[in-house]
Scaffold this motif. Structure first.
Motif, PDB file in Angstrom:
ATOM      1  N   LYS A 343       0.836  -1.224   0.000  1.00 55.26           N
ATOM      2  CA  LYS A 343       0.000   0.000   0.000  1.00 55.26           C
ATOM      3  C   LYS A 343       0.862   1.261   0.000  1.00 55.26           C
ATOM      4  O   LYS A 343       0.707   2.154   0.835  1.00 55.26           O
ATOM      5  N   LYS A 344       1.835   1.281  -0.917  1.00 52.14           N
ATOM      6  CA  LYS A 344       2.669   2.482  -1.021  1.00 52.14           C
ATOM      7  C   LYS A 344       2.775   2.914  -2.479  1.00 52.14           C
ATOM      8  O   LYS A 344       2.732   2.088  -3.385  1.00 52.14           O
ATOM      9  N   ARG A 345       2.985   4.188  -2.658  1.00 49.52           N
ATOM     10  CA  ARG A 345       3.158   4.727  -4.004  1.00 49.52           C
ATOM     11  C   ARG A 345       4.548   5.356  -4.092  1.00 49.52           C
ATOM     12  O   ARG A 345       4.995   6.044  -3.173  1.00 49.52           O
ATOM     13  N   TYR A 346       5.234   5.086  -5.190  1.00 47.23           N
ATOM     14  CA  TYR A 346       6.573   5.672  -5.358  1.00 47.23           C
ATOM     15  C   TYR A 346       6.952   5.704  -6.833  1.00 47.23           C
ATOM     16  O   TYR A 346       6.326   5.032  -7.664  1.00 47.23           O
ATOM     17  N   ILE A 347       7.973   6.491  -7.155  1.00 47.75           N
ATOM     18  CA  ILE A 347       8.537   6.465  -8.511  1.00 47.75           C
ATOM     19  C   ILE A 347       9.692   5.460  -8.460  1.00 47.75           C
ATOM     20  O   ILE A 347      10.628   5.634  -7.668  1.00 47.75           O
ATOM     21  N   PRO A 348       9.626   4.407  -9.277  1.00 46.06           N
ATOM     22  CA  PRO A 348      10.686   3.393  -9.208  1.00 46.06           C
ATOM     23  C   PRO A 348      12.067   3.949  -9.559  1.00 46.06           C
ATOM     24  O   PRO A 348      12.179   4.906 -10.327  1.00 46.06           O
ATOM     25  N   TYR A 349      13.071   3.325  -9.001  1.00 50.29           N
ATOM     26  CA  TYR A 349      14.456   3.559  -9.410  1.00 50.29           C
ATOM     27  C   TYR A 349      14.729   2.656 -10.633  1.00 50.29           C
ATOM     28  O   TYR A 349      14.039   1.654 -10.821  1.00 50.29           O
ATOM     29  N   VAL A 350      15.742   3.042 -11.402  1.00 50.41           N
ATOM     30  CA  VAL A 350      16.018   2.298 -12.633  1.00 50.41           C
ATOM     31  C   VAL A 350      17.489   1.880 -12.713  1.00 50.41           C
ATOM     32  O   VAL A 350      18.382   2.699 -12.525  1.00 50.41           O
ATOM     33  N   ILE A 351      17.687   0.591 -12.985  1.00 48.43           N
ATOM     34  CA  ILE A 351      19.040   0.098 -13.286  1.00 48.43           C
ATOM     35  C   ILE A 351      19.082  -0.125 -14.795  1.00 48.43           C
ATOM     36  O   ILE A 351      18.197  -0.789 -15.350  1.00 48.43           O
ATOM     37  N   GLU A 352      20.080   0.440 -15.442  1.00 48.02           N
ATOM     38  CA  GLU A 352      20.145   0.387 -16.907  1.00 48.02           C
ATOM     39  C   GLU A 352      21.419  -0.311 -17.405  1.00 48.02           C
ATOM     40  O   GLU A 352      22.479   0.308 -17.444  1.00 48.02           O
ATOM     41  N   PRO A 353      21.337  -1.579 -17.804  1.00 48.07           N
ATOM     42  CA  PRO A 353      22.458  -2.202 -18.520  1.00 48.07           C
ATOM     43  C   PRO A 353      22.297  -1.916 -20.019  1.00 48.07           C
ATOM     44  O   PRO A 353      21.327  -2.322 -20.638  1.00 48.07           O
ATOM     45  N   SER A 354      23.240  -1.174 -20.577  1.00 46.87           N
ATOM     46  CA  SER A 354      23.116  -0.711 -21.966  1.00 46.87           C
ATOM     47  C   SER A 354      24.317  -1.182 -22.794  1.00 46.87           C
ATOM     48  O   SER A 354      25.444  -0.736 -22.587  1.00 46.87           O
ATOM     49  N   ALA A 355      24.039  -2.117 -23.715  1.00 46.90           N
ATOM     50  CA  ALA A 355      25.130  -2.734 -24.481  1.00 46.90           C
ATOM     51  C   ALA A 355      25.024  -2.375 -25.955  1.00 46.90           C
ATOM     52  O   ALA A 355      23.936  -2.067 -26.445  1.00 46.90           O
ATOM     53  N   GLY A 356      26.142  -2.438 -26.667  1.00 42.07           N
ATOM     54  CA  GLY A 356      26.134  -2.202 -28.106  1.00 42.07           C
ATOM     55  C   GLY A 356      26.198  -3.538 -28.836  1.00 42.07           C
ATOM     56  O   GLY A 356      27.072  -4.359 -28.554  1.00 42.07           O
ATOM     57  N   ALA A 357      25.250  -3.756 -29.767  1.00 39.09           N
ATOM     58  CA  ALA A 357      25.248  -5.025 -30.511  1.00 39.09           C
ATOM     59  C   ALA A 357      26.461  -5.093 -31.449  1.00 39.09           C
ATOM     60  O   ALA A 357      27.053  -6.155 -31.647  1.00 39.09           O
ATOM     61  N   ASP A 358      26.834  -3.944 -32.021  1.00 38.42           N
ATOM     62  CA  ASP A 358      27.961  -3.953 -32.962  1.00 38.42           C
ATOM     63  C   ASP A 358      29.295  -4.087 -32.212  1.00 38.42           C
ATOM     64  O   ASP A 358      30.171  -4.847 -32.615  1.00 38.42           O
ATOM     65  N   ARG A 359      29.424  -3.353 -31.106  1.00 38.32           N
ATOM     66  CA  ARG A 359      30.653  -3.480 -30.306  1.00 38.32           C
ATOM     67  C   ARG A 359      30.808  -4.875 -29.760  1.00 38.32           C
ATOM     68  O   ARG A 359      31.906  -5.418 -29.728  1.00 38.32           O
ATOM     69  N   GLY A 360      29.679  -5.466 -29.345  1.00 41.48           N
ATOM     70  CA  GLY A 360      29.713  -6.838 -28.833  1.00 41.48           C
ATOM     71  C   GLY A 360      30.150  -7.779 -29.948  1.00 41.48           C
ATOM     72  O   GLY A 360      31.028  -8.621 -29.762  1.00 41.48           O
ATOM     73  N   THR A 361      29.576  -7.606 -31.135  1.00 37.07           N
ATOM     74  CA  THR A 361      29.926  -8.457 -32.280  1.00 37.07           C
ATOM     75  C   THR A 361      31.414  -8.335 -32.577  1.00 37.07           C
ATOM     76  O   THR A 361      32.097  -9.337 -32.826  1.00 37.07           O
ATOM     77  N   LEU A 362      31.944  -7.101 -32.516  1.00 34.78           N
ATOM     78  CA  LEU A 362      33.377  -6.889 -32.769  1.00 34.78           C
ATOM     79  C   LEU A 362      34.212  -7.639 -31.729  1.00 34.78           C
ATOM     80  O   LEU A 362      35.192  -8.309 -32.067  1.00 34.78           O
ATOM     81  N   ALA A 363      33.814  -7.563 -30.469  1.00 36.64           N
ATOM     82  CA  ALA A 363      34.568  -8.237 -29.410  1.00 36.64           C
ATOM     83  C   ALA A 363      34.514  -9.763 -29.605  1.00 36.64           C
ATOM     84  O   ALA A 363      35.535 -10.445 -29.456  1.00 36.64           O
ATOM     85  N   PHE A 364      33.343 -10.295 -29.971  1.00 32.96           N
ATOM     86  CA  PHE A 364      33.247 -11.747 -30.186  1.00 32.96           C
ATOM     87  C   PHE A 364      34.119 -12.178 -31.368  1.00 32.96           C
ATOM     88  O   PHE A 364      34.743 -13.227 -31.343  1.00 32.96           O
ATOM     89  N   LEU A 365      34.172 -11.338 -32.401  1.00 33.80           N
ATOM     90  CA  LEU A 365      35.008 -11.643 -33.568  1.00 33.80           C
ATOM     91  C   LEU A 365      36.486 -11.660 -33.185  1.00 33.80           C
ATOM     92  O   LEU A 365      37.223 -12.593 -33.520  1.00 33.80           O
ATOM     93  N   VAL A 366      36.908 -10.606 -32.484  1.00 33.30           N
ATOM     94  CA  VAL A 366      38.327 -10.475 -32.119  1.00 33.30           C
ATOM     95  C   VAL A 366      38.727 -11.616 -31.187  1.00 33.30           C
ATOM     96  O   VAL A 366      39.786 -12.231 -31.339  1.00 33.30           O
ATOM     97  N   ASP A 367      37.854 -11.912 -30.219  1.00 32.17           N
ATOM     98  CA  ASP A 367      38.197 -12.916 -29.223  1.00 32.17           C
ATOM     99  C   ASP A 367      38.242 -14.331 -29.813  1.00 32.17           C
ATOM    100  O   ASP A 367      38.974 -15.192 -29.340  1.00 32.17           O
ATOM    101  N   ALA A 368      37.446 -14.547 -30.864  1.00 31.63           N
ATOM    102  CA  ALA A 368      37.378 -15.888 -31.465  1.00 31.63           C
ATOM    103  C   ALA A 368      38.531 -16.127 -32.438  1.00 31.63           C
ATOM    104  O   ALA A 368      38.809 -17.263 -32.818  1.00 31.63           O
ATOM    105  N   TYR A 369      39.207 -15.051 -32.841  1.00 32.72           N
ATOM    106  CA  TYR A 369      40.227 -15.177 -33.882  1.00 32.72           C
ATOM    107  C   TYR A 369      41.418 -15.996 -33.405  1.00 32.72           C
ATOM    108  O   TYR A 369      41.922 -15.810 -32.308  1.00 32.72           O
TER     109      TYR A 369
END
Ligand code: ATP
Length: 485
Positions: A343-369
């Motif tokens: 029975k409480k009202r509040y504005i939620p806090y937000v945790i934001e994990p923000s990733a780049g699909a292209d940067r991730g793809t680059l890292a997977f490519l480099v690491d797999a080489y």
């Protein structure tokens, strides 16, 4: 031991040669910092995005997905702060006129000054143009706006300036209430989105690491104030594990906490997941940021929602519109959450994990080489995790006779209903294996003379190069188990 790529050029040429990534509009001489994904690249990037979606949406009971439009009401960008503040400080070299982000300039020891505000702060910095030898000869850094603008509407009196979104996050905040009202989710819960973002970056280079059009994979996780630190720790752990579970070597990954002077004014904490890219100075570079954004965004959007009258009064000129002040009872506003049980009202806090699909793809490519010597020859391979490999199974007839191509085709037609497969009958089988190694294909199935006699084929493992004979009736389940699919 994995042989790392030490030159960006080697990666760029491998990506072009094998159809992973091409320069955009190459036939016209290219368009700077825009890239196209070729037949192997599109599969790789899609697998990265699918693996993310599976992990953060499908496998969790407290997350849902969303797909928002790229163009949003311009007030959303006023409320988020992007219209007034989303700019990089840029300094111009007085000698060669190259413009560079002030926080990207380095001195002769390779050190940056993230806080540089004046030309004096840059007195030891080298010009970023390698052909210009100037040191400390810069203008005062000036803000350079990063959002792309365009016009919406055909008629002069109803057209307005809108923006290509520079992040996907704001679409999530704008829909948080819709999701609450249309589903059974309750705080704590999160919303995930994958989509294109656009930034008119000053310094691009480094291939797909920093481009002007890119894809983000973002989560906004809404939680009760007071539980935010626990959720922040939870997401840090989850996101690190995601990269290592998909094969990134732990020694190439680290978390770096932002210093207090690096933190945005509203953020309670922020950490970057960094990958040790082997290019340039061999620097650790950001793959993903995880921030505790408190209740800042939802409170800002409550102000934005109250600013529409002023926006119309200003003839829809967003720059001229002043945001409404925050109401005293903001915590009871339209974006607040009512907890039925407590029975409480509040504005939620937000945790934001923000990733780049292209940067991730680059890292997977480099690491797999990897490169290794096999019988006096260099074998180039990409040791992708099976979930990320663009092609899962290649099917070959040993030679193009004695019914082998027909049998191989039948196997291929069956397997392709379950895995992404590739059929190849051209050139010597050894060369076909090497081509698949370079594409990162985990398994090759070969039909040979023995197949007609005992209904078996060979299955070759990319990493060990070992070949195992498997009965045709067990092939699918064998591959499914090996590929964990
Ligand atoms: P940077 O400091 O590298 O400019 P950022 O801190 O501005 O990045 P965020 O706004 O936190 O980046 O964006 C989240 C993620 O989106 C980044 O970690 C990165 O993976 C990706 N990203 C951001 N800008 C770009 C870009 N220009 N090109 C490719 N990916 C990007």
């Amino acid at each position: 031991m994995t042989q790392t790529l030490t030159k960006l050029d080697d990666l760029v040429s491998l990506c072009k040669r094998r159809g992973f990534i091409f320069q955009s509009s190459e036939i016209y001489g290219g368009l700077a910092s825009c890239y196209d994904y070729g037949p192997l690249g599109v599969e790789l990037k899609r697998n990265v995005k699918n693996a993310w979606w599976t992990s953060v949406v499908q496998m969790r009971d407290d997350m849902v997905g969303l797909d928002c439009s790229i163009l949003m009401h311009p007030l959303a960008w006023k409320a988020s702060g992007h219209i007034d503040k989303f700019a990089d400080l840029v300094a111009e070299c007085k000698k060669c006129h190259t413009r560079t982000r002030a926080d990207h300039l380095v001195d002769k020891e390779g050190k940056t000054n993230e806080q540089a505000q004046t030309a004096e702060d840059l007195s030891e910095m080298l010009c970023a143009n390698p052909k210009c030898k100037a040191v400390g000869d810069f203008t005062d850094p000036m803000p350079f706006k990063l959002m792309f603008e365009t016009q919406m509407g055909a008629n002069v009196d109803d057209s307005m300036t809108v923006y290509l979104r520079p992040e996907t996050a704001q679409g999530i905040f704008a829909n948080y209430k819709n999701v609450l009202d249309s589903t059974r989710v309750k705080v704590p819960f999160g919303i995930a989105q994958i989509g294109k973002s656009f930034r008119n970056e000053v310094t691009t280079k480094a291939f797909i690491f920093r481009t002007r059009e890119f894809e983000q994979m973002e989560i906004e996780f809404f939680c009760e104030p007071g539980s935010d630190e626990q959720w922040y720790e939870h997401w840090k752990e989850q996101r690190m594990q995601w990269y290592t579970n998909l094969g990134i070597q732990a020694e190439n990954l680290r978390m770096r906490d932002h210093d207090s002077d690096e933190l945005a004014h509203y953020a309670k904490g922020c950490v970057d997941i960094e990958y040790k890219f082997p290019f340039g100075q061999g620097d650790w570079q950001e793959l993903e940021g995880i921030a505790n954004r408190t209740d800042y965004d939802l409170r800002q959007h409550q102000r934005g929602m109250r600013s529409t009258t002023s926006w119309f009064e200003n003839k829809r000129d967003t720059l001229a519109t002043t945001m409404a002040a925050e109401k005293e009872d903001w915590h009871k506003g339209p974006l607040s959450f009512f907890d039925d049980e407590a029975k409480k009202r509040y504005i939620p806090y937000v945790i934001e994990p923000s990733a780049g699909a292209d940067r991730g793809t680059l890292a997977f490519l480099v690491d797999a080489y990897d490169e290794e010597e096999v019988k006096g020859e260099t074998r180039n391979l990409l040791r992708f995790h099976p979930k990320l490999a663009p092609i899962k199974v290649a099917v070959f007839p040993l030679v193009k006779k004695d019914g082998m191509p027909e049998t191989a085709r039948t196997i291929y037609d069956d397997l392709k209903q379950h895995f992404n497969c590739y059929y190849d009958e051209k050139s010597a089988v050894g060369r076909r294996y090497r081509r698949q190694d370079e594409a990162g294909t985990p398994y090759c199935v070969t039909v040979d003379g023995q197949t007609a006699e005992d209904q078996t084929v060979t299955v070759r493992d990319r990493d060990s190069m070992e070949q195992t004979r498997i009965g045709l009736n067990q092939l699918k389940s064998h591959l499914r188990e090996k590929l964990d699919m």
